[in-house]
Design an enzyme around this catalytic site. Structure first.
Site, short mmCIF file in Angstrom:
data_model
loop_
_atom_site.label_atom_id
_atom_site.label_comp_id
_atom_site.label_asym_id
_atom_site.label_seq_id
_atom_site.Cartn_x
_atom_site.Cartn_y
_atom_site.Cartn_z
N VAL A 83 0.86 -1.18 0.00
CA VAL A 83 0.00 0.00 0.00
C VAL A 83 0.90 1.23 0.00
O VAL A 83 1.89 1.29 0.73
CB VAL A 83 -0.92 0.02 1.23
CG1 VAL A 83 -1.85 1.24 1.19
CG2 VAL A 83 -1.74 -1.27 1.32
N CYS A 84 0.56 2.20 -0.84
CA CYS A 84 1.25 3.48 -0.86
C CYS A 84 2.74 3.28 -1.14
O CYS A 84 3.11 2.53 -2.04
CB CYS A 84 0.98 4.21 0.46
SG CYS A 84 1.35 5.96 0.48
#
Length: 240
Positions: free
Chosen positions: A103-104
């Site tokens: 994520v990210c």
């Protein structure tokens, strides 16, 4: 029919963005057969970027083989990208996992471990261009699939990633049932991406992030150069 638990492991690291982890964890905890593990070097609480401490459930050394590996991101990502113990653990776990996810800026951590070369990957919009330093291709989408690699864009995209995982493993009906149980039906104001934000807002956010990003980008570029030198040295040694 699978009878063993489906082991899902999240890497905790100091300074991570808590929603990068807690968002997908909340969704995946509802997946049939899921067994969640939160791993770090010790069992001491790990501080997140908003002051909320997250408590590991297992150390890296004691973590079982994972079926799904998830690496959350955060702003102070460079130190963990240089952490040999963490990178070695990621390489070992990814080798046996059904799915490798992030994520990210967690995708930059995977990239530093050498796991994204030649792959398509998501990342936060302000950092995705640096994936190219590690031989990966940045795709500006909320969820990006490339074989067994599933990577999300910035922060809240991790929730969408988790639903994609459930749908992929258990079908659309199960994913929608979990979605309904969690009442996940976002209707935000427009402007959550650089493409949809008003120009003035985008300029303001870029300006706020500029100094921090410049410092971090220099660190990440140095990590990529060091990794490339190491790779060349290993290749030369192997061919000697």
């Amino acid at each position: 029919m699978r009878s063993a638990p489906y082991r899902i492991g999240f890497l905790l690291w100091p300074g991570l963005t808590q929603l990068d982890l807690t968002g997908p964890a909340q969704v995946l905890a509802r997946m049939p057969g899921a067994e969640l593990h939160f791993a770090w070097k010790t069992l001491e609480p790990v501080p997140s970027d908003c002051g909320l401490a997250l408590v590991p459930t297992v150390t890296l050394a004691a973590c079982p083989r994972l079926d799904l590996l998830c690496v959350p991101g955060g702003a102070p990502v460079a130190p963990v990208m240089r952490d040999a113990e963490v990178l070695d653990w990621l390489r070992r776990q990814s080798g046996g996992a059904d799915l490798v996810t992030s994520v990210c800026t967690g995708s930059l951590i995977l990239a530093a471990a050498g796991l994204l070369r030649g792959r398509r990957a998501g990342c936060h919009w302000a950092a995705g261009h640096q994936l190219a330093l590690f031989g990966a291709t940045f795709v500006a989408e909320r969820v990006v699939e490339d074989g067994n690699l599933i990577t999300a864009g910035g922060v809240t995209s991790g929730i969408d990633l988790a639903f994609r995982v459930i749908e992929r493993g258990h079908g659309r009906d199960v994913a929608e049932a979990v979605q309904l149980a969690l009442e996940y039906d976002p209707a935000p104001i427009a402007g959550g991406t650089p493409q949809t934000a008003r120009p003035g807002i985008l300029a303001e956010v870029r300006a706020m992030m500029a100094d921090r990003l410049r410092a971090r980008e220099a660190e990440i570029a140095a990590i990529a150069r060091a990794g490339a030198r190491s790779g060349h040295a290993q290749a030369a040694s192997a061919s000697a």
